[in-house]
Enzyme design. Structure first.
Site, PDB file in Angstrom:
ATOM      1  N   TYR A 289       0.848  -1.205   0.000  1.00  0.00           N
ATOM      2  CA  TYR A 289       0.000   0.000   0.000  1.00  0.00           C
ATOM      3  C   TYR A 289       0.876   1.246   0.000  1.00  0.00           C
ATOM      4  CZ  TYR A 289      -3.393   3.468   1.679  1.00  0.00           C
ATOM      5  OH  TYR A 289      -4.177   4.593   1.827  1.00  0.00           O
TER       6      TYR A 289
ATOM      7  N   LYS B 118       1.193   4.273  -2.847  1.00  0.00           N
ATOM      8  CA  LYS B 118       0.964   5.683  -2.548  1.00  0.00           C
ATOM      9  C   LYS B 118       2.203   6.531  -2.842  1.00  0.00           C
ATOM     10  CE  LYS B 118      -3.325   5.298  -1.422  1.00  0.00           C
ATOM     11  NZ  LYS B 118      -4.365   5.884  -2.298  1.00  0.00           N
TER      12      LYS B 118
END
Length: 303
Positions: free
Chosen positions: A177, A181
């Site tokens: 994740y 990002k």
């Protein structure tokens, strides 16, 4: 309206602005059926904009307004996103698209878990597919439609990419994740210098939306309070998005949505995408951002 050249200039978050500047504009937003995305849809519709929401699920609430349209969309599927943008162009009251927000995202188990298993399992890459590849699809379609629609007058074109505070800081959560990002952040910092679109990032801290389990909210809030912090606020995320959508002078910045203990407005310019003038990295960045690539383009650059 020409795209403003990128300048390393902090956004004054205390500067007042008017939400209703989005009135009459057409907004494409992915992931607008729940969580923060739904809050953004509400705010744009309330302020007089026309919104096309592309989400894999229908909205958690119905809208009586004819200024919002839902299109079923899996952001990892190029064809689905094409349909969202084509619907926006066809239904737009002003004949074009003004604001695009790449908001759709998911969280899940880390693909690098299971290091003590008897044998390594192939990592699941859905987090990357949704949180980064989907954003790339949205950005490409936004840029194409902005370039291939009526450019008359002083019409501003705005692309907002949703990254995360986890795209700027270390975390013990999902490493994949975080990687996605960071990738969204890198996409913005490259696009901001190309001059093809006014592009900015939004980077929220933890926000207690209804999509989070109550047990997680309570446990996390207790840990925050021990450090003198809290969740960031939904209203502040909405304000930051509307600020990026309406302030035509902002290009190439990231607004972090943070606990009010860190900023009374609930959001601030993170100021972490540039380097001290004259430092080694600044020297390299200035060179790279002005480099004219040859026949093989950026693919021939050093890794």
């Amino acid at each position: 309206m020409s795209t403003p050249a990128y300048q390393n200039s902090l956004v004054d978050v205390q500067k007042p602005f008017d939400f209703t500047k989005v009135s009459g504009k057409t907004v494409v937003l992915t992931g607008g059926s729940s969580g923060l995305g739904l809050c953004y849809v509400r705010a744009f519709v309330k302020s007089g904009a026309f919104v096309v929401n592309g989400d894999i699920k229908p909205p958690a609430e119905s809208f009586s307004s004819d200024r919002v349209v839902y299109v079923k969309c899996d952001v990892t599927k190029w064809e689905d996103q094409v349909t969202v943008f084509e619907t926006a162009r066809a239904r737009s009251p002003n004949g074009g698209i003004d604001i695009v927000i790449a908001n759709a995202g998911i969280y899940g188990p880390d693909a690098l878990d299971g290091l003590t298993d008897a044998s390594p399992a192939k990592p699941e890459t859905k987090l990357l597919d949704v949180n980064l590849v989907g954003v790339i699809y949205t950005s490409k379609l936004a840029g194409w439609h902005f370039a291939n629609q009526d450019q008359a007058g002083d019409r501003d074109r705005c692309l907002i990419l949703v990254t995360s505070i986890m795209g700027y800081i270390d975390t013990q959560g999902s490493s994949v994740y975080s990687a996605a990002k960071h990738g969204v952040r890198g996409l913005m910092t490259c696009l901001r210098r190309k001059g093809v679109v006014r592009v900015n990032c939004l980077a929220p801290w933890f926000i207690a939306t209804p999509i989070l389990p109550e047990s997680f909210i309570q446990s996390t809030r207790a840990q925050f309070h021990r450090r003198g912090l809290d969740f960031a606020k939904t209203d502040d995320a909405v304000t930051a998005v509307m600020r990026l959508a309406t302030d035509t002078e902002i290009n190439g910045r990231t607004l972090g949505v943070v606990p009010r203990q860190l900023s009374p407005s609930g959001y601030l310019d993170l100021d972490r995408d540039d380097f001290t003038p004259g430092s080694p990295l600044d020297t390299l960045q200035v060179m790279a951002s002005s480099l004219v690539y040859g026949e093989f383009g950026a693919s021939s650059a050093s890794t």
